[in-house]
Write a protein that holds these residues in place. Structure first.
Motif, short mmCIF file in Angstrom:
data_model
loop_
_atom_site.label_atom_id
_atom_site.label_comp_id
_atom_site.label_asym_id
_atom_site.label_seq_id
_atom_site.Cartn_x
_atom_site.Cartn_y
_atom_site.Cartn_z
N LYS A 1 -3.84 13.01 19.28
CA LYS A 1 -4.15 11.57 19.31
C LYS A 1 -5.47 11.33 20.03
N LYS B 1 -5.55 9.74 10.53
CA LYS B 1 -4.98 8.40 10.36
C LYS B 1 -5.56 7.49 11.43
N SER B 2 -5.98 6.32 11.00
CA SER B 2 -6.56 5.36 11.94
C SER B 2 -5.77 4.06 11.88
N PRO B 3 -4.82 3.86 12.81
CA PRO B 3 -4.02 2.63 12.78
C PRO B 3 -4.82 1.38 13.13
N ASP B 4 -5.84 1.56 13.95
CA ASP B 4 -6.78 0.48 14.27
C ASP B 4 -8.08 1.12 14.72
N ASN C 1 -6.00 9.47 14.84
CA ASN C 1 -5.13 10.61 15.06
C ASN C 1 -5.39 11.67 14.00
N LYS D 1 -11.23 1.61 10.50
CA LYS D 1 -10.04 2.06 9.75
C LYS D 1 -10.35 2.56 8.34
N HIS E 1 -8.20 3.76 17.61
CA HIS E 1 -7.37 4.96 17.57
C HIS E 1 -7.65 5.77 16.30
#
Lengths: 112, 114
Positions: free
Chosen positions: B22, B67-70, B75, B52, B73
């Motif tokens: 992360k 993966k970019s939730p926002d 990951n 994102k 972040h």
């Protein structure tokens, strides 16, 4: 295409000067210089843009020769804290995505 | 007051396992990156996201999925780990993902696959 750095390694005494070169076979828009100490993250030093500019702060400066597609990093009156691996990161002229292609690194060791 | 942080710092796992790393940045930057640094210190870009959206997607095995939730972040999930995945993975961020941006690196995650 990965830029080529020279020399691969250099050992200096405190107070001596060093030059690290970074050459690319592609037309470049920008060259970024970073220093990485063992076990740590790369730390930004400076960016040079095409136009042949020269930059510097304190006793570390750099130049960018657009015709030769080469950048040089100058370390003057080296200090122990300058020890580490220096990387150049290059971005081709056509990119503008922040996609840096890094050289293989130059290891600098400064001895007392 | 950490600018770019990564967890975990060290990851030791067996071949074939799935693991995630992360990354979070509190610099307010729009762009985040994943780099892989191998044992010879070669630093290679893998992915970048801008707010994102996937921007850079280098030739990386599809076992690696970012993966970019926002935008703060990013990951990295790795499936079916192989010995050759052992490396230090650095996350970085920059204001806009432009050529003139400074990229700020996180402390790295040392992944060892046994």
């Amino acid at each position: 295409q990965q830029p080529v750095q020279s020399p691969q390694a250099v050992i200096l005494r405190e107070g001596e000067d060093a030059v690290i070169n970074c050459s690319s076979s592609k037309a470049l828009y920008s060259v970024h210089w970073y220093r990485q100490k063992h076990g740590e993250a790369p730390i930004f030093l400076m960016i040079l843009l095409k136009g042949g500019e020269q930059k510097g702060h304190d006793k570390i400066s750099a130049s960018f020769n657009e015709k030769k597609q080469q950048s040089s990093l100058y370390l003057t009156a080296s200090q122990l804290s300058y020890s580490g691996t220096y990387f150049c990161g290059t971005e081709p002229s056509s990119s503008n995505t922040g996609k840096l292609i890094f050289g293989q690194g130059t290891t600098l060791q400064v001895k007392p | 007051d950490t600018a770019v942080s990564q967890t975990p710092k060290y990851l030791v796992t067996q071949m074939g396992n799935d693991k995630s790393i992360k990354c979070e940045q509190n610099l307010g930057h729009d762009t985040m990156y994943w780099y892989k640094q191998d044992s010879k210190k070669f630093l290679k870009i893998m992915f970048s996201y801008n707010n994102k959206e996937l921007i850079i997607n280098e030739t990386v095995p599809n076992r690696f999925s970012p993966k970019s939730p926002d935008k703060a972040h990013l990951n990295l999930h790795i499936n079916s780990l192989e010995l050759g995945d052992s490396a230090v993975y650095f996350c970085a961020s920059s204001p806009w993902g432009a050529s003139t941006d400074t990229q700020y690196f996180g402390p790295g995650t040392r992944l060892t696959v046994l």
